[in-house]
Design a protein around this motif. Structure first.
Motif, PDB file in Angstrom:
ATOM      1  N   ASP A  26      10.574  45.532 -60.713  1.00  0.00           N
ATOM      2  CA  ASP A  26      11.797  44.736 -60.819  1.00  0.00           C
ATOM      3  C   ASP A  26      11.608  43.301 -60.322  1.00  0.00           C
ATOM      4  O   ASP A  26      12.458  42.444 -60.573  1.00  0.00           O
ATOM      5  N   LYS A  27      10.492  43.017 -59.651  1.00  0.00           N
ATOM      6  CA  LYS A  27      10.258  41.653 -59.156  1.00  0.00           C
ATOM      7  C   LYS A  27       9.792  40.702 -60.248  1.00  0.00           C
ATOM      8  O   LYS A  27       9.794  39.485 -60.047  1.00  0.00           O
ATOM      9  N   GLY A  28       9.381  41.230 -61.379  1.00  0.00           N
ATOM     10  CA  GLY A  28       9.101  40.397 -62.530  1.00  0.00           C
ATOM     11  C   GLY A  28       7.664  39.917 -62.665  1.00  0.00           C
ATOM     12  O   GLY A  28       6.879  39.929 -61.716  1.00  0.00           O
ATOM     13  N   ALA A  29       7.355  39.468 -63.896  1.00  0.00           N
ATOM     14  CA  ALA A  29       5.982  39.086 -64.226  1.00  0.00           C
ATOM     15  C   ALA A  29       5.495  37.879 -63.442  1.00  0.00           C
ATOM     16  O   ALA A  29       4.312  37.802 -63.091  1.00  0.00           O
ATOM     17  N   ALA A  30       6.378  36.922 -63.173  1.00  0.00           N
ATOM     18  CA  ALA A  30       5.944  35.738 -62.419  1.00  0.00           C
ATOM     19  C   ALA A  30       5.509  36.129 -61.016  1.00  0.00           C
ATOM     20  O   ALA A  30       4.515  35.606 -60.496  1.00  0.00           O
ATOM     21  N   TRP A  31       6.258  37.022 -60.396  1.00  0.00           N
ATOM     22  CA  TRP A  31       5.880  37.510 -59.061  1.00  0.00           C
ATOM     23  C   TRP A  31       4.506  38.180 -59.120  1.00  0.00           C
ATOM     24  O   TRP A  31       3.648  37.940 -58.273  1.00  0.00           O
ATOM     25  N   TYR A  32       4.299  38.996 -60.144  1.00  0.00           N
ATOM     26  CA  TYR A  32       3.025  39.702 -60.267  1.00  0.00           C
ATOM     27  C   TYR A  32       1.865  38.723 -60.453  1.00  0.00           C
ATOM     28  O   TYR A  32       0.856  38.782 -59.744  1.00  0.00           O
ATOM     29  N   ARG A  33       2.004  37.802 -61.383  1.00  0.00           N
ATOM     30  CA  ARG A  33       0.915  36.872 -61.660  1.00  0.00           C
ATOM     31  C   ARG A  33       0.650  35.927 -60.487  1.00  0.00           C
ATOM     32  O   ARG A  33      -0.461  35.385 -60.376  1.00  0.00           O
ATOM     33  N   SER A  34       1.624  35.747 -59.614  1.00  0.00           N
ATOM     34  CA  SER A  34       1.415  34.865 -58.466  1.00  0.00           C
ATOM     35  C   SER A  34       0.324  35.381 -57.537  1.00  0.00           C
ATOM     36  O   SER A  34      -0.177  34.635 -56.692  1.00  0.00           O
ATOM     37  N   HIS A  35      -0.054  36.651 -57.684  1.00  0.00           N
ATOM     38  CA  HIS A  35      -1.080  37.234 -56.818  1.00  0.00           C
ATOM     39  C   HIS A  35      -2.504  37.003 -57.324  1.00  0.00           C
ATOM     40  O   HIS A  35      -3.462  37.365 -56.642  1.00  0.00           O
ATOM     41  N   PHE A  36      -2.653  36.397 -58.514  1.00  0.00           N
ATOM     42  CA  PHE A  36      -3.977  36.251 -59.096  1.00  0.00           C
ATOM     43  C   PHE A  36      -4.434  34.794 -59.007  1.00  0.00           C
ATOM     44  O   PHE A  36      -3.670  33.882 -59.343  1.00  0.00           O
ATOM     45  N   PRO A  37      -5.657  34.560 -58.551  1.00  0.00           N
ATOM     46  CA  PRO A  37      -6.142  33.182 -58.396  1.00  0.00           C
ATOM     47  C   PRO A  37      -6.292  32.484 -59.739  1.00  0.00           C
ATOM     48  O   PRO A  37      -6.882  33.028 -60.678  1.00  0.00           O
ATOM     49  N   ALA A  38      -5.743  31.281 -59.828  1.00  0.00           N
ATOM     50  CA  ALA A  38      -5.815  30.524 -61.075  1.00  0.00           C
ATOM     51  C   ALA A  38      -7.246  30.146 -61.434  1.00  0.00           C
ATOM     52  O   ALA A  38      -7.561  29.915 -62.605  1.00  0.00           O
ATOM     53  N   SER A  39      -8.127  30.089 -60.460  1.00  0.00           N
ATOM     54  CA  SER A  39      -9.492  29.614 -60.696  1.00  0.00           C
ATOM     55  C   SER A  39     -10.462  30.699 -61.138  1.00  0.00           C
ATOM     56  O   SER A  39     -11.626  30.402 -61.431  1.00  0.00           O
ATOM     57  N   ALA A  40     -10.028  31.952 -61.203  1.00  0.00           N
ATOM     58  CA  ALA A  40     -10.961  33.047 -61.436  1.00  0.00           C
ATOM     59  C   ALA A  40     -11.751  32.870 -62.726  1.00  0.00           C
ATOM     60  O   ALA A  40     -12.989  32.904 -62.727  1.00  0.00           O
ATOM     61  N   ARG A  41     -11.072  32.697 -63.825  1.00  0.00           N
ATOM     62  CA  ARG A  41     -11.784  32.647 -65.103  1.00  0.00           C
ATOM     63  C   ARG A  41     -12.547  31.348 -65.273  1.00  0.00           C
ATOM     64  O   ARG A  41     -13.607  31.327 -65.910  1.00  0.00           O
ATOM     65  N   ARG A  42     -12.029  30.258 -64.724  1.00  0.00           N
ATOM     66  CA  ARG A  42     -12.781  29.003 -64.783  1.00  0.00           C
ATOM     67  C   ARG A  42     -14.102  29.135 -64.046  1.00  0.00           C
ATOM     68  O   ARG A  42     -15.098  28.509 -64.398  1.00  0.00           O
ATOM     69  N   ALA A  43     -14.102  29.962 -62.998  1.00  0.00           N
ATOM     70  CA  ALA A  43     -15.317  30.169 -62.207  1.00  0.00           C
ATOM     71  C   ALA A  43     -16.192  31.282 -62.768  1.00  0.00           C
ATOM     72  O   ALA A  43     -17.234  31.602 -62.197  1.00  0.00           O
ATOM     73  N   GLY A  44     -15.770  31.884 -63.888  1.00  0.00           N
ATOM     74  CA  GLY A  44     -16.545  32.957 -64.483  1.00  0.00           C
ATOM     75  C   GLY A  44     -16.490  34.239 -63.676  1.00  0.00           C
ATOM     76  O   GLY A  44     -17.440  35.031 -63.698  1.00  0.00           O
ATOM     77  N   LYS A  45     -15.382  34.451 -62.975  1.00  0.00           N
ATOM     78  CA  LYS A  45     -15.240  35.636 -62.137  1.00  0.00           C
ATOM     79  C   LYS A  45     -14.105  36.522 -62.649  1.00  0.00           C
ATOM     80  O   LYS A  45     -13.288  36.103 -63.476  1.00  0.00           O
ATOM     81  N   VAL A  46     -14.100  37.755 -62.176  1.00  0.00           N
ATOM     82  CA  VAL A  46     -13.047  38.687 -62.554  1.00  0.00           C
ATOM     83  C   VAL A  46     -12.221  39.014 -61.320  1.00  0.00           C
ATOM     84  O   VAL A  46     -12.674  38.898 -60.177  1.00  0.00           O
TER      85      VAL A  46
END
Length: 273
Positions: free
Chosen positions: A62-82
């Motif tokens: 119920d907290k929504g997709a924005a809340w969920y995505r806020s837990h993932f680092p924005a730099s992960a894919r740019r850095a080639g990481k998972v």
């Protein structure tokens, strides 16, 4: 949350099983140089360990997709990481698979399973250690389980997104080890090649091989684990299980184990002679 749109979702979900070794596996995977922890990581917060999971698809939807995505680092894919998260109730929750299939259809699914008898007993003992189980014997808890769970799955499915059931999550000692139907529910929403299923017993016996398997599954090159990486998280002193109780559980789980092995086309350590 204001930058959620810029943050990728999870590359993987570690969906369980509870008391099956998922915490140990998650933190061991974080030792791989290309696996990034959730945001913010422990170096940015006054806490000892990185966050493992956020229970979005079970308890916090119920907290929504924005809340969920806020837990993932924005730099992960740019850095080639998972990056991924591990919430062990996902496997058993009746709506988690459908929600994940709809919201993060490209995620890969990790699962670590343990002998269901040992898992059930460990689950009960954990609740007792935390003063969260009033019944003084495992046998009493098993006898009470059907009444405790009666109607709870239906209420979760029919209820509001924020409805949670303590009994369903924490007093389902026997039911959570009936792995095959729970896994089959996930396979309705993700293709079979999106799953990597480990046995906890094999992971603890050879963590390097297990983590190499997961790395390849995630599209990464295997990397050596440092000697300090392998730690049994949430361990507890062993305790004897009464022989009649063990036998009754073995009989109960036999068809579920057979179904699981047929579903995955492999044998598990706890079914070997």
């Amino acid at each position: 949350m204001s930058t959620a749109a810029l943050r990728p979702g999870p590359d993987f979900l570690l969906i369980g099983a509870k008391r099956g070794g998922s915490t140990s596996l998650y933190y061991t995977l974080l030792e791989h140089p290309q696996v990034m922890p959730l945001f913010p990581n422990a170096r940015l917060l006054p806490k000892d360990n990185h966050t493992k999971g956020v229970h979005y698809f079970d308890s916090n939807y119920d907290k929504g997709a924005a809340w969920y995505r806020s837990h993932f680092p924005a730099s992960a894919r740019r850095a080639g990481k998972v990056v991924g998260e591990g919430s062990p109730y996902y496997l058993f929750h009746p709506l988690a698979a459908e929600r994940a299939g709809r919201d993060v259809p490209d995620a890969k699914i990790l699962l670590v399973l343990r002998d269901p008898i040992e898992r059930a007993f460990s689950h009960y003992r954990e609740r007792r250690r935390q003063n969260a189980e009033e019944l003084a014997s495992f046998e009493e808890a098993l006898a009470a389980e059907a009444d405790r769970l009666a109607g709870e799955e239906e209420r979760i499915i029919a209820g509001q997104p924020g409805y949670t059931s303590y009994a369903h999550e924490q007093q389902s000692y026997r039911a959570q080890g009936e792995y095959a139907p729970h896994l089959r529910r996930w396979m309705k929403h993700f293709p079979a090649d999106r799953f990597c299923v480990l046995a906890a017993e094999e992971f603890y016996a050879d963590p390097q091989t297990a983590c190499d398997t997961v790395a390849r599954f995630l599209g990464l090159e295997p990397a050596p684990l440092p000697p300090s990486a392998v730690k049994v998280w949430n361990a507890a002193p062993s305790q004897d299980l009464a022989a009649p109780t063990r036998q009754a559980l073995a009989e109960h789980y036999a068809p579920y184990n057979a179904d699981l092995e047929a579903l995955l086309g492999r044998q598990f350590p706890w079914t070997r002679p």
